[in-house]
Write an enzyme that holds these catalytic residues in place. Structure first.
Site, mmCIF file in Angstrom:
data_model
loop_
_atom_site.group_PDB
_atom_site.id
_atom_site.type_symbol
_atom_site.label_atom_id
_atom_site.label_comp_id
_atom_site.label_asym_id
_atom_site.label_seq_id
_atom_site.Cartn_x
_atom_site.Cartn_y
_atom_site.Cartn_z
ATOM 1 N N SER A 1 -23.441 8.615 -22.047
ATOM 2 C CA SER A 1 -24.195 9.290 -23.149
ATOM 3 C C SER A 1 -24.875 8.485 -23.969
ATOM 4 O O SER A 1 -24.471 7.187 -24.225
ATOM 5 C CB SER A 1 -23.389 10.162 -24.339
ATOM 6 N N TYR B 1 -15.982 11.123 -29.737
ATOM 7 C CA TYR B 1 -16.653 11.595 -28.608
ATOM 8 C C TYR B 1 -17.543 10.143 -28.097
ATOM 9 O O TYR B 1 -17.779 9.830 -27.064
ATOM 10 C CB TYR B 1 -17.800 12.523 -28.969
#
Length: 317
Positions: free
Chosen positions: A152, A178
C-alpha cells in the site's frame, strides 16, 4: 520505467497455468481473479467465507466465457487454516504459477487472530508469510512462477515494531498497525526475491499496490472521507488491480520490484514501477522481521545451508 497505459487485455495467454488469489470474493481480489480467468488460467479462489466465494464465482461465470475456477476455504487469521489450505491444495495440484497474496484488513477496531497476533499484522503479513512458505516447494518447482504481495502507499509511513505483533489494546493504533503490516509485505516481497536470486531459482517475487481504489477495504477507517473527494482521487477496483496483474503476468516485470499506479502520488493511473518505501532499504530490520515471522508462524524458509522449507509448531503469541 514507463509502461504505456498497460491494461488487462495485454496479459499473455494463461491457459495451462494455475493461480491462487487470496480474498478473491470481493474488491481487488475479485477483479484479479476475473482477469486471470478471462485469460485462461485456472484460479483457486482462497476465501474465508464460502458463501461469498460462491456468489463471486457465479458473478464471474456470468461475465467470463467458460472460466476455470475452484473455491477453497482459507482463513488467514488462523495459522491452522493456512496449513490445512496448503495441504489440501498440494494434494490436488502439482503446480502453482501465480500466487497473489491479496487478502487483507484495514484499520479495524482492536482484535487478535486465532494465534494471538494483532489482526492486521496477523492477516496482512504473517498469514501470507506462512501461506507462501507452505506452498514454496510447489511454487519453486513450477518454472517461471510468480508471487505478488499486496502492499500500500501507506507502507511509506510504516515502521516495524516487533513488540506490537502480539497485540496490546491500550497502545493500539489502527493506522500504525495498518502501515506496519503493509511495510512488512513490501519487505517480504523484496527479501523473497533476494533469496530466489541467491538460490538461482527463476521464481519472481513482487510487491504491488492499487493506489486509491474503490473497494470496501477502508470500511473501518475512523475518518469519514466525503464522496466528492473519493470521486476525484479514487479509481475503480478493476483499474486498481492492474499493477498486480502486470506483476503477475507481464514478461517485462522485474523481480523484486514494486508496481503501482503512475498518477499523482501513485493514487491512480496505470501500472508503473512504484517508489520503494524507505523502510524496505533497512536490511537489518528486514532480517529481524523475517526471523520473527519464522518463529511466530513456525514456517522456516530455506537458509543458505538448507534445501527445503521446514515447518514447526508456531511460537505462542
Amino acid at each position: 520505467m514507463a509502461i504505456t497505459k498497460w491494461v488487462a487485455d495485454e496479459m499473455p495467454d494463461l491457459n495451462g497455468k494455475t493461480a491462487i488469489v487470496t480474498g478473491a470474493n470481493s474488491g481487488l481480489g475479485y477483479e484479479i481473479t476475473k482477469a486471470l480467468a478471462a485469460k485462461g488460467a485456472h484460479v483457486v479462489m482462497a476465501c474465508r467465507s464460502m458463501d461469498r466465494a460462491r456468489d463471486a464465482e457465479s458473478r464471474i461465470e456470468r461475465t467470463v466465457d467458460d472460466p476455470s475456477l475452484s473455491i477453497m476455504e482459507l482463513d488467514l487469521a488462523d495459522l491452522s487454516s493456512v496449513r490445512e489450505f496448503a495441504s489440501a491444495f498440494e494434494s490436488e495440484y502439482d503446480r502453482l504459477d501465480i500466487l497473489v497474496n491479496n487478502a487483507g484488513v484495514s484499520m479495524p477496531p482492536y482484535s487478535t487472530t486465532a494465534d494471538g497476533f494483532e489482526l492486521q499484522i496477523g492477516v496482512n503479513f504473517l498469514g501470507h508469510f506462512a501461506l507462501t512458505g507452505h506452498l514454496l516447494d510447489t511454487i519453486t518447482a513450477t518454472s517461471g512462477a510468480r508471487i505478488v504481495s499486496l502492499s500500500s502507499g501507506g507502507a511509506h509511513l510504516g515502521s516495524i515494531d516487533l513488540g506490537s505483533f502480539r497485540g496490546d489494546e491500550q497502545s493500539y493504533s489502527r493506522w500504525s498497525a495498518y502501515t506496519q503490516s503493509k511495510l512488512a509485505m513490501s519487505q517480504f516481497a523484496v527479501e523473497l526475491q533476494r533469496r530466489f536470486n541467491r538460490d538461482g531459482n527463476d521464481t519472481k517475487s513482487f510487491a504491488a499496490h492499487p493506489g486509491w481504489s474503490d473497494t470496501n477495504l477502508p470500511r473501518h477507517s475512523p475518518v469519514a472521507i466525503p464522496d466528492f473527494v473519493l470521486n476525484r482521487v479514487s479509481m475503480p477496483a478493476e483499474q486498481g488491480a492492474l499493477p498486480t496483474l502486470y506483476a503477475a503476468t507481464d514478461p517485462e516485470a522485474i523481480g523484486g520490484a514494486h508496481y503501482g499506479p503512475d498518477g499523482f502520488l501513485e493514487m491512480s493511473g496505470y501500472p508503473e514501477l512504484a517508489t520503494l518505501p524507505s523502510g524496505v532499504k533497512d536490511r537489518q530490520t528486514a532480517k529481524r522481521l523475517w526471523t520473527a515471522a519464522e518463529e511466530l508462524t513456525g514456517v522456516r524458509y530455506p537458509s543458505e545451508n538448507a534445501d527445503t522449507t521446514t515447518v514447526s509448531e508456531p511460537a505462542e503469541a
